[in-house]
Design an enzyme around this catalytic site. Structure first.
Site, PDB file in Angstrom:
ATOM      1  CG  ASP A   1      19.709  25.555 -50.149  1.00  0.00           C
ATOM      2  OD1 ASP A   1      18.987  25.061 -51.032  1.00  0.00           O
ATOM      3  OD2 ASP A   1      19.297  25.899 -49.025  1.00  0.00           O
TER       4      ASP A   1
ATOM      5  CE  LYS B   1      19.910  28.580 -46.436  1.00  0.00           C
ATOM      6  NZ  LYS B   1      20.347  27.207 -46.759  1.00  0.00           N
TER       7      LYS B   1
ATOM      8  CE  LYS C   1      16.557  27.039 -46.237  1.00  0.00           C
ATOM      9  NZ  LYS C   1      17.225  25.870 -46.887  1.00  0.00           N
TER      10      LYS C   1
END
Length: 321
Positions: A158, A221, A257
């Site tokens: 991430d 995300k 996400k």
């Protein structure tokens, strides 16, 4: 710009878009402007959908399977990470029909510990990297961060974008960093975090979504969970529209996400409705949709037991993370 849908032509079109700073800027600023009132109205409308008992039970299990169970604190210890890994594998030790979570998400120095804790299960280990959460570090430091996480066994990375560069209009710098991190990630899937609460406008979130996907993101995300404004139905809806349109034009599917601020089963189900009604059923799977959360899982477990037994157990039923 209209992109062709066959794979080879799509690859050529993507190369054209990112050929120079000027072509990338022209593409990103040529995206349709976001109707903020319409976007927020649609997100609010979808949030009122009624979910019946059988569908609710399915949705709760689906949401559990989509959780990236997360601890990203300076006080994280190996013991805490091992406990989190055990919970990810068996969220409810008294009911082995409860699905495992999708992943545990930790800092790079805790990856090896997390990997041991989930060994033999389907749970992935995700690691934040690239000088999370601010992203204020030279590219070489960011890439070293990524490589160390991958070497320790991370299945997913991430990363955070350079919001300063993005807001200054230096899109090529952001794009080049995403490409470099993608390469450093190797076989690990890459989630690109925009920190939507710092991007100021919906137009910027749309541009960041396309920039991340052009750079090779496997997921886009919303947030780090470390700022005041994190995932919202509106910004997640906008990103779902982006991945839907990106696949329609390139044939490439990218996950989404939302992270930060999603704490209840009711909230999670609202997000699942957004996924189904916007991107479609192809995204209703933890390979393509995740929740970045810590406290959400506990509420999902309590609501799951209530559906099964008719009794609400309260917070002492679940472990404190």
């Amino acid at each position: 710009m209209t992109m062709p849908t066959n794979a080879s032509a799509a690859a050529h079109a993507l190369t054209d878009v990112t050929a120079s700073d000027s072509t990338l800027r022209r593409f990103l600023h040529g995206l349709p402007g976001v109707d903020a009132v319409g976007l927020e109205g649609r997100a609010a409308s979808l949030g009122t959908r009624s979910i019946k008992t059988t569908a609710k039970a399915y949705a709760i299990d689906l949401a559990i399977s989509m959780v990236d169970l997360t601890t990203l604190e300076g006080t994280d210890t190996p013991g805490k990470v091992r406990a989190l890994g055990a919970k990810a594998v068996h969220p409810d030790p008294t009911d082995r029909t409860t699905p495992s979570t999708a992943a545990v998400c930790v800092y790079p120095d805790m990856v090896a510990t997390a990997k041991e804790a989930v060994a033999g299960s389907t749970v992935k280990v995700a690691s934040v990297a690239t000088a999370f959460p601010a992203g204020r570090a030279p590219l070489g430091v960011k890439l070293a961060d990524v490589r160390e996480a991958v070497a320790a066994g991370a299945d997913e990375i991430d990363m955070v974008i350079d919001r300063g560069a993005f807001l200054a209009g230096n899109y090529m710098k952001v794009y080049d960093e995403i490409v470099a991190v993608k390469e450093a990630s190797g076989a690990a899937r890459l989630k690109v975090i925009f920190e939507t609460g710092e991007l100021s406008t919906y137009d910027n979130i749309r541009r960041a979504s396309w920039l991340g996907m052009l750079g090779g993101a496997d997921f886009i995300k919303t947030s780090t969970g470390k700022v005041a404004v994190n995932a919202t139905p509106s910004n997640t809806l906008l990103m779902l529209e982006a991945v839907r349109d990106f696949r329609a034009q390139t044939g490439i599917q990218v996950g989404v996400k939302p992270a930060g601020g999603i704490r209840t089963s009711k909230d999670a189900i609202k997000f699942l409705v957004l996924v189904n009604e916007t991107a479609g059923e192809d995204w209703l799977d933890n390979h393509w949709f995740r929740f970045g959360a810590s406290s959400l899982l506990n509420d999902l477990l309590m609501q799951r037991q209530k559906l099964a037994t008719g009794r609400y157990s309260g917070p002492d039923y679940v472990t404190v993370d």
